[in-house]
Each structure stands twice: as C-alpha cells, then as structure tokens.
Scaffold this motif. Structure first.
Motif, mmCIF file in Angstrom:
data_model
loop_
_atom_site.group_PDB
_atom_site.id
_atom_site.type_symbol
_atom_site.label_atom_id
_atom_site.label_comp_id
_atom_site.label_asym_id
_atom_site.label_seq_id
_atom_site.Cartn_x
_atom_site.Cartn_y
_atom_site.Cartn_z
ATOM 1 N N ASN A 196 38.002 40.933 14.989
ATOM 2 C CA ASN A 196 39.075 40.463 14.566
ATOM 3 C C ASN A 196 39.177 40.074 12.994
ATOM 4 O O ASN A 196 40.175 40.097 12.399
ATOM 5 N N TYR A 197 37.827 39.964 12.605
ATOM 6 C CA TYR A 197 37.682 39.873 11.207
ATOM 7 C C TYR A 197 37.305 40.973 10.281
ATOM 8 O O TYR A 197 37.824 41.300 9.297
ATOM 9 N N ASP B 293 48.139 37.056 2.723
ATOM 10 C CA ASP B 293 49.200 37.831 2.789
ATOM 11 C C ASP B 293 50.526 36.721 2.542
ATOM 12 O O ASP B 293 51.473 37.188 1.793
ATOM 13 N N GLU C 261 43.675 28.181 10.016
ATOM 14 C CA GLU C 261 43.056 28.880 8.930
ATOM 15 C C GLU C 261 42.064 28.756 8.102
ATOM 16 O O GLU C 261 41.269 29.495 7.840
ATOM 17 N N ARG D 93 43.812 34.016 -4.670
ATOM 18 C CA ARG D 93 42.946 34.818 -3.884
ATOM 19 C C ARG D 93 41.374 34.426 -4.108
ATOM 20 O O ARG D 93 40.542 34.433 -3.485
ATOM 21 N N ARG E 268 38.174 41.630 4.745
ATOM 22 C CA ARG E 268 38.521 41.311 6.019
ATOM 23 C C ARG E 268 39.885 42.447 6.546
ATOM 24 O O ARG E 268 40.474 42.886 5.737
ATOM 25 N N THR E 269 39.821 42.594 7.859
ATOM 26 C CA THR E 269 40.564 43.307 8.513
ATOM 27 C C THR E 269 42.222 42.630 8.082
ATOM 28 O O THR E 269 42.851 43.332 7.854
ATOM 29 N N HIS E 270 42.312 41.512 8.404
ATOM 30 C CA HIS E 270 43.672 40.856 8.031
ATOM 31 C C HIS E 270 43.375 39.622 7.771
ATOM 32 O O HIS E 270 42.398 38.852 8.258
ATOM 33 N N ASP E 271 44.006 38.795 6.683
ATOM 34 C CA ASP E 271 43.824 37.540 6.435
ATOM 35 C C ASP E 271 45.638 36.779 5.967
ATOM 36 O O ASP E 271 45.988 37.313 4.984
ATOM 37 N N THR E 272 45.767 36.053 7.125
ATOM 38 C CA THR E 272 47.241 35.316 6.879
ATOM 39 C C THR E 272 47.478 34.625 5.453
ATOM 40 O O THR E 272 48.465 34.571 5.021
#
Length: 215
Positions: A57-58, A77, A13, A101, A70-74
């Motif tokens: 992916n980002y 989440d 990460e 955050r 960002r498209t997705h951020d674990t």
C-alpha cells in the motif's frame, strides 16, 4: 462532528507516516548492511510488524522503500492542492511547496545519511532516484502551468520548477555535506536566498558587472 473527523484523519495520516518512515529507515539500514538481495519484503515487514499488503500500500517494490518513493500520499496530494490555490507569487509558492514536502517527508541529516549509506552499497539505485526526481519535476511543471493558466507546454513552467528544484538540491547537499542539521524553515530560507542571488546576477547588466570588477 467535522472537527472530530478532521482530527481522526490527521491521526491516521500521522500514523501512516510513522509506519512508512520505519519501513524506509529499516530498508535503508539493511541495504547498507546486506545489499538489496540480502533481505526480502517479508523479512522487512516482520521487522516493522506490518503485513505484506500494508507494505505494498506504501511502496511498489523494495527499491522504492529504500529511496522513499511512496505509491500514494494523501498529505502530499493536499500540499499540491494548496499550491494550486495559493495567492503567493509563483517562485515563493514553489518554495513553500518544497518546504511543506520537506516537513511531510521528514528529510533530515539522519535520513540523508541513511540514504547515502544505502546508495554506496547499491549504486544502481541512483538511476531510479534521478528518474523519480525527473517525474516529480514534470508533474510540478504541470501544476505550475495549471496554476498560472499557461499552456501545458509553456517553457516558463519547467524553467521555474527546474530553478527551484536545482537550488533546493544544492542547499540540501551543501548543508548535509557539512554535517549540519537542516530544518524545513531553514531550508526554505536558504533556498530563497540562493534564488534571490541568482535573480540579482541574471538581471545585472554587462556594464554593471564591468564597473564592479574594474580596479
């Protein structure tokens, strides 16, 4: 075994966050220098030494890299899940969510300056930034309603989120405009102070205000 897996996840990460940070920083610097049309995603990837696939992916598009969307951020989440299960009072939990955050996204004076330089070159990006902020606040209101056991359309949820988000933006803008660095902890402290001031003013009676202002 569990500790090793957790450590590996943490390293992955952090590596992902560093790559995203380099893409964002380079995209902002190039936008400020050349404008959005002055470089391609492929050129950006070559500069940061990642594949085109990694970029997408980002980020959904080049503009999102500039804005840091960002498209997705674990990690984000996970922070949202921490908020859902927090036992802190609601507003305190929202302040903690904002601070966490801030820590993950790496907001700071240099980041803010990079973004402002890019926006001066491409002012149309302001609209996308405002739209994204509105989506985040809507999602946070849903989180609040879920956490508190309220109906999805309960106005208390969006009121709480709007208050914290608005004062958060004010604190950051004030500090950055003065050219002062702002750590996540300092941000949370200043945000808490502002909210306490607002609460005190909102709960003061007209009679109290009149007495205070009387010569």
């Amino acid at each position: 075994m569990h500790q090793s897996a957790t450590r590996a996840t943490g390293l992955r990460e952090r590596r992902t966050a560093r790559t995203a940070r380099r893409l964002i920083s380079t995209a902002r610097a190039w936008t400020a220098e050349r404008g959005l049309a002055g470089f391609t995603v492929e050129e950006l990837c070559a500069e940061v030494e990642v594949s085109r696939r990694t970029f997408f992916n980002y980020f959904a598009k080049k503009e999102h890299a500039v804005l840091g969307i960002r498209t997705h951020d674990t990690e984000l989440d996970r922070v949202a899940q921490e908020f859902l299960h927090s036992t802190e009072p609601l507003v305190t939990a929202l302040i903690t969510l904002s601070r966490r955050r801030w820590e993950i996204l790496g907001h700071g004076f240099e980041d803010h300056a990079e973004l402002m330089n890019a926006l001066r070159q491409e002012p149309q990006l302001h609209a996308q930034m405002v739209e994204f902020a509105a989506r985040i606040e809507h999602a946070d209101a849903e989180l609040v309603a879920e956490r508190e056991g309220w109906a999805a359309d309960d106005t208390r949820a969006i009121t709480a989120v709007t208050l914290v988000a608005t004062f958060g933006r004010a604190v950051a803008t004030e500090q950055f405009a003065a050219g002062r660095p702002l750590s996540p902890t300092h941000f949370a402290e200043r945000l808490s102070e502002r909210l306490q001031q607002a609460a005190a003013m909102l709960t003061s009676t007209p009679e109290t205000t009149t007495e205070r202002n009387r010569p």
